[in-house]
Scaffold this motif. Structure first.
Motif, PDB file in Angstrom:
ATOM      1  N   ARG A  98       0.841  -1.202   0.000  1.00 53.97           N
ATOM      2  CA  ARG A  98       0.000   0.000   0.000  1.00 53.97           C
ATOM      3  C   ARG A  98       0.876   1.253   0.000  1.00 53.97           C
ATOM      4  NH1 ARG A  98      -4.702   2.442   0.634  1.00 53.97           N
ATOM      5  NH2 ARG A  98      -5.009   4.043   2.205  1.00 53.97           N
ATOM      6  N   THR A  99       1.957   1.222   0.757  1.00 53.50           N
ATOM      7  CA  THR A  99       2.884   2.354   0.787  1.00 53.50           C
ATOM      8  C   THR A  99       3.484   2.581  -0.592  1.00 53.50           C
ATOM      9  OG1 THR A  99       3.387   1.942   3.109  1.00 53.50           O
ATOM     10  CG2 THR A  99       4.972   3.265   1.877  1.00 53.50           C
ATOM     11  N   LYS A 100       3.856   1.490  -1.270  1.00 54.52           N
ATOM     12  CA  LYS A 100       4.419   1.627  -2.608  1.00 54.52           C
ATOM     13  C   LYS A 100       3.366   2.181  -3.571  1.00 54.52           C
ATOM     14  CE  LYS A 100       6.814  -0.571  -6.358  1.00 54.52           C
ATOM     15  NZ  LYS A 100       7.261  -1.746  -7.020  1.00 54.52           N
ATOM     16  N   MET A 135      -0.011  -4.153  -9.253  1.00 54.05           N
ATOM     17  CA  MET A 135      -0.203  -4.191  -7.809  1.00 54.05           C
ATOM     18  C   MET A 135      -1.671  -4.343  -7.418  1.00 54.05           C
ATOM     19  SD  MET A 135       2.415  -1.210  -6.632  1.00 54.05           S
ATOM     20  CE  MET A 135       2.055  -1.455  -4.906  1.00 54.05           C
ATOM     21  N   GLY A 136      -2.552  -4.273  -8.408  1.00 52.45           N
ATOM     22  CA  GLY A 136      -3.980  -4.391  -8.123  1.00 52.45           C
ATOM     23  C   GLY A 136      -4.684  -3.061  -7.990  1.00 52.45           C
ATOM     24  N   TYR A 137      -4.053  -1.979  -8.461  1.00 53.83           N
ATOM     25  CA  TYR A 137      -4.638  -0.646  -8.401  1.00 53.83           C
ATOM     26  C   TYR A 137      -4.653  -0.019  -9.799  1.00 53.83           C
ATOM     27  CZ  TYR A 137      -3.570  -1.286  -3.454  1.00 53.83           C
ATOM     28  OH  TYR A 137      -3.491  -1.773  -2.185  1.00 53.83           O
ATOM     29  N   PRO A 138      -5.388  -0.614 -10.724  1.00 54.04           N
ATOM     30  CA  PRO A 138      -5.387  -0.069 -12.089  1.00 54.04           C
ATOM     31  C   PRO A 138      -6.106   1.279 -12.159  1.00 54.04           C
ATOM     32  CG  PRO A 138      -7.045  -1.769 -11.892  1.00 54.04           C
ATOM     33  CD  PRO A 138      -6.296  -1.739 -10.582  1.00 54.04           C
ATOM     34  N   LEU A 139      -5.607   2.127 -13.036  1.00 56.60           N
ATOM     35  CA  LEU A 139      -6.257   3.416 -13.283  1.00 56.60           C
ATOM     36  C   LEU A 139      -7.136   3.275 -14.521  1.00 56.60           C
ATOM     37  CD1 LEU A 139      -3.290   5.902 -12.774  1.00 56.60           C
ATOM     38  CD2 LEU A 139      -5.055   5.282 -11.139  1.00 56.60           C
ATOM     39  N   SER A 140      -8.213   4.034 -14.543  1.00 54.57           N
ATOM     40  CA  SER A 140      -9.066   4.020 -15.734  1.00 54.57           C
ATOM     41  C   SER A 140      -8.364   4.788 -16.843  1.00 54.57           C
ATOM     42  CB  SER A 140     -10.421   4.669 -15.424  1.00 54.57           C
ATOM     43  OG  SER A 140     -10.260   6.071 -15.262  1.00 54.57           O
ATOM     44  N   GLU A 141      -8.824   4.585 -18.058  1.00 52.61           N
ATOM     45  CA  GLU A 141      -8.253   5.302 -19.204  1.00 52.61           C
ATOM     46  C   GLU A 141      -8.385   6.811 -19.023  1.00 52.61           C
ATOM     47  OE1 GLU A 141      -9.393   5.433 -23.816  1.00 52.61           O
ATOM     48  OE2 GLU A 141      -8.955   3.414 -23.075  1.00 52.61           O
TER      49      GLU A 141
END
Length: 163
Positions: A98-100, A135-141
């Protein structure tokens, strides 16, 4: 392991899901009783389902220990179930992950084109967003586009405004 915990975790859980062993790891499939009563008898017999569960648990625990560094293995070497080892790994590395993630978001917000070429700048953004996705935190387009446009600067304000 802190650097790649999220992707390592995803790969490992997907593998176990494919072999229908994820329940043993995440604790949803508990060890059946060691003995059962056979119908019509009062004498308990060994439960084959318990033996199979223990074998699966030992395979998974062995795989975890084989796939981590010796320093990480020492953290989980005293565990007796794969679920217990998995929980220790989660507690140890989830916060670091989470820190990363927060650090990568911060870098992304501060990234500007500066003296880089457009290709170099967009590659930098792509590397950061790919790392976040792994990491499991994808950003939307749309979020990625906003980050790209915000970092372009005054030279590209007309294009940014048009987009």
């Amino acid at each position: 392991m802190a650097d790649n915990y999220a992707s390592w975790r995803a790969q490992f859980t997907n593998l176990l899901f494919g072999y229908d062993l994820l329940g043993c790891l995440n604790g949803t499939t508990l060890c059946p009783p060691e003995t059962i009563l056979q119908s019509g008898s009062t004498t308990p017999i060994s439960n084959p389902e318990c033996k199979l569960w223990k074998r699966h648990n030992d395979y998974i625990l062995h795989a975890i220990l084989a796939l981590v560094t010796w320093a990480v293995a020492s953290l989980i070497s005293s565990t007796t179930t794969s679920h217990e080892a998995w929980q220790k790994l989660e507690i140890t590395f989830a916060n670091q992950s989470r820190t990363k993630m927060l650090s990568l978001h911060n870098i992304l917000m501060k990234t500007t084109k500066g003296s880089q070429s457009i290709v170099e700048y967009t590659q930098t953004i792509k590397i950061i967003t790919d790392d976040l996705a792994l990491m499991g935190y994808p950003l939307s387009e749309d979020e990625i586009i906003l980050h790209v446009l915000n970092g372009l600067g005054n030279d590209f304000k007309e294009i940014s405004a048009a987009i």
